[in-house]
Design a protein around this motif. Structure first.
Motif, PDB file in Angstrom:
ATOM      1  N   ILE A 241      30.027  43.881 -67.831  1.00 61.16           N
ATOM      2  CA  ILE A 241      30.093  45.083 -66.994  1.00 61.16           C
ATOM      3  C   ILE A 241      28.957  45.125 -65.984  1.00 61.16           C
ATOM      4  CG2 ILE A 241      31.349  46.424 -68.733  1.00 61.16           C
ATOM      5  CD1 ILE A 241      28.703  47.897 -69.337  1.00 61.16           C
ATOM      6  N   THR A 298      35.972  52.730 -74.739  1.00 64.88           N
ATOM      7  CA  THR A 298      35.678  51.403 -74.191  1.00 64.88           C
ATOM      8  C   THR A 298      36.887  50.828 -73.454  1.00 64.88           C
ATOM      9  OG1 THR A 298      34.123  50.973 -75.997  1.00 64.88           O
ATOM     10  CG2 THR A 298      34.910  49.067 -74.754  1.00 64.88           C
ATOM     11  N   LEU A 302      37.023  50.086 -69.424  1.00 68.72           N
ATOM     12  CA  LEU A 302      37.185  48.723 -68.915  1.00 68.72           C
ATOM     13  C   LEU A 302      38.415  48.604 -68.019  1.00 68.72           C
ATOM     14  CD1 LEU A 302      36.219  46.719 -72.125  1.00 68.72           C
ATOM     15  CD2 LEU A 302      34.960  46.763 -69.958  1.00 68.72           C
ATOM     16  N   LEU A 305      37.387  49.984 -64.748  1.00 67.28           N
ATOM     17  CA  LEU A 305      36.507  49.036 -64.068  1.00 67.28           C
ATOM     18  C   LEU A 305      37.326  47.983 -63.332  1.00 67.28           C
ATOM     19  CD1 LEU A 305      33.584  48.110 -63.591  1.00 67.28           C
ATOM     20  CD2 LEU A 305      33.751  46.769 -65.702  1.00 67.28           C
ATOM     21  N   VAL A 333      31.320  51.690 -65.853  1.00 68.02           N
ATOM     22  CA  VAL A 333      30.175  50.939 -66.362  1.00 68.02           C
ATOM     23  C   VAL A 333      29.314  51.805 -67.277  1.00 68.02           C
ATOM     24  CG1 VAL A 333      27.991  49.861 -65.699  1.00 68.02           C
ATOM     25  CG2 VAL A 333      30.091  49.250 -64.501  1.00 68.02           C
ATOM     26  N   VAL A 336      30.965  52.540 -70.778  1.00 66.49           N
ATOM     27  CA  VAL A 336      30.866  51.426 -71.723  1.00 66.49           C
ATOM     28  C   VAL A 336      29.425  51.252 -72.199  1.00 66.49           C
ATOM     29  CG1 VAL A 336      31.219  48.943 -72.055  1.00 66.49           C
ATOM     30  CG2 VAL A 336      32.838  50.253 -70.677  1.00 66.49           C
ATOM     31  N   HIS A 337      28.475  51.399 -71.288  1.00 67.74           N
ATOM     32  CA  HIS A 337      27.061  51.204 -71.617  1.00 67.74           C
ATOM     33  C   HIS A 337      26.583  52.203 -72.670  1.00 67.74           C
ATOM     34  CE1 HIS A 337      23.001  49.933 -71.171  1.00 67.74           C
ATOM     35  NE2 HIS A 337      22.597  50.962 -70.438  1.00 67.74           N
ATOM     36  N   SER A 394      35.400  42.051 -64.645  1.00 72.15           N
ATOM     37  CA  SER A 394      35.971  43.260 -65.241  1.00 72.15           C
ATOM     38  C   SER A 394      37.153  42.935 -66.150  1.00 72.15           C
ATOM     39  CB  SER A 394      36.415  44.226 -64.135  1.00 72.15           C
ATOM     40  OG  SER A 394      35.345  44.501 -63.247  1.00 72.15           O
ATOM     41  N   GLY A 397      36.186  41.438 -69.442  1.00 75.34           N
ATOM     42  CA  GLY A 397      35.778  42.469 -70.390  1.00 75.34           C
ATOM     43  C   GLY A 397      36.971  43.149 -71.037  1.00 75.34           C
TER      44      GLY A 397
END
Length: 425
Positions: A241, A298, A302, A305, A333, A336-337, A394, A397
């Protein structure tokens, strides 16, 4: 101010790895977020100032480019060598000490009269700016497990804001008072934050510190990756990401400074204001994690993204498409982080600094990979190829999530009972 400490925290039952727990007020969590944003911004201040720095100190273009490189190298080293200290030292003292040393490094940069001094100061600034991750780990340790995602989300929103506004702020301050004033202003703010945090943060932890020596501490960081599949998986998500994130933000100035826009550096820097919308995703993602929805969060993030690169591909013909793509990308981003950090911290709260420090090494690798690949690719193949690169990171992921979503156990401590993550991460 010590007498006000009871107003912002109160003792509760022992939680996490910090002994007697503290329920943080929103004000203290915001203080953590501000400190994180102010610290991490020092890594990015130089990017709009490189030309001015080079002229002032008679540096060659190659030497000027090493300013950014050395800052990120210092940051990467700090993630591995300094952040784990939060698991063996008093975090309040460690944070204050790192902030005060960061003040010295910033003063060295501001006073630099030679390229050598400037580069040494920038490397030290990057090394000490990792206090951001020590703050994240400390905030997570003080939060009750049921609300940890919310706290991590709020603190991470400060990190997001610091990263995205750093370029805008440094450009504006430099236009008003010169590039050195950027680092003097940051040194002053950092010193103030050190004083406030010294007065506000809890002084003691009754939890016995780990007895690991420094070498053992570093080796244990590696052993955590060897043992924990969830940590390895979330670190890979992090790499991908932030490779996508860096692909956009390291190269977007190139098409915007050319036809048909010919935007100024200040106007390009202001694009970061739009990206701050990602801070909203950080807080929302934190709350979803507290509800046990980490896996679903998540996957959706993604997917967003990957989709974000469709409008971004039309940047040359529409600024509105660019704005839409930036918002989608930053929202995804950060969601997910925050999910990653919440889940990995719950694996071993007593090793929170090592977990977050090791995880963030993958952030550095991903960011560097995206930046180098994007700028090189733009030169030879243009903006369309850059967007294809970002979409590739992306989609990788998203594919990784699709193949692992049913097979990775999640930490029970980080999930709401009965939620979808009670069994899976």
């Amino acid at each position: 101010m010590p007498g006000n400490r009871a107003a912002v925290t109160r003792r509760t039952e022992a939680r996490g790895g910090e002994g007697p727990g503290f329920v943080l007020s929103r004000g203290v969590v915001i203080l953590f977020a501000v400190a994180c944003g102010a610290a991490v911004a020092n890594v990015y201040f130089s990017q709009p100032l490189l030309v001015t720095m080079g002229h002032d100190l008679a540096m060659s273009p190659a030497l000027v480019g090493s300013v950014v490189t050395l800052t990120h190298v210092g940051y990467g080293l700090g993630l591995f060598f300094l952040v784990p200290l939060g698991d063996v030292a008093n975090r309040r003292r460690l944070i204050v000490a790192q902030l005060l040393l960061l003040v010295v490094a910033l003063a060295v940069v501001a006073a630099a009269r030679t390229a050598a001094v400037l580069l040494a100061g920038m490397a030290a600034t990057g090394l000490l700016a990792v206090v951001t991750q020590t703050l994240v780990a400390f905030a997570a340790s003080l939060a009750p497990p049921a609300g940890r995602g919310r706290v991590v989300g709020l603190v991470t929103s400060g990190v997001v804001t610091g990263i995205l506004l750093a370029r805008t702020a440094s450009g504006l301050i430099a236009d008003l008072a010169g590039w050195r004033s950027v680092y003097l202003a940051s040194a002053s703010l950092t010193a103030l934050l050190a004083l406030v945090l010294y007065r506000v943060l809890p002084r003691h932890s009754e939890a016995p510190p780990t007895t690991l020596r420094y070498g053992q501490l570093l080796r244990s960081t590696l052993s955590l990756f060897a043992r924990e599949r969830l940590l390895r998986l979330r670190a890979l998500f992090c790499l991908l990401i932030f490779a996508a994130f860096s692909t956009l933000w390291s190269s977007i100035a190139l098409p915007l400074s050319e036809a048909p826009y010919f935007l100024s550096h200040s106007a390009i820097g202001a694009l970061g204001l739009i990206g701050v919308a990602g801070a909203l995703a950080a807080t929302v993602a934190g709350r979803l994690n507290d509800r046990g929805l980490s896996r679903r969060t998540t996957g959706i993030a993604l997917a967003l993204l990957a989709v974000s690169w469709l409008p971004l591909a039309y940047t040359r013909s529409s600024l509105w498409a660019l704005f839409a793509g930036v918002i989608l990308l930053d929202l995804a981003v950060q969601a997910v982080h925050v999910t990653n950090q919440t889940l990995i911290y719950a694996l071993h709260p007593d090793a929170g600094s090592r977990l977050i420090g090791g995880y963030m090494v993958f952030y550095s690798v991903g960011s560097a990979t995206g930046a180098i690949a994007a700028t090189s690719l733009y030169t030879v193949a243009g903006w369309g190829a850059v967007c294809a690169l970002g979409a590739t990171f992306s989609c990788l992921g998203l594919v990784l999530w699709a193949f692992t979503r049913h097979s990775t156990p999640g930490p029970a401590a980080g999930a709401t009972p009965g939620g979808e993550d009670a069994v899976r991460g």
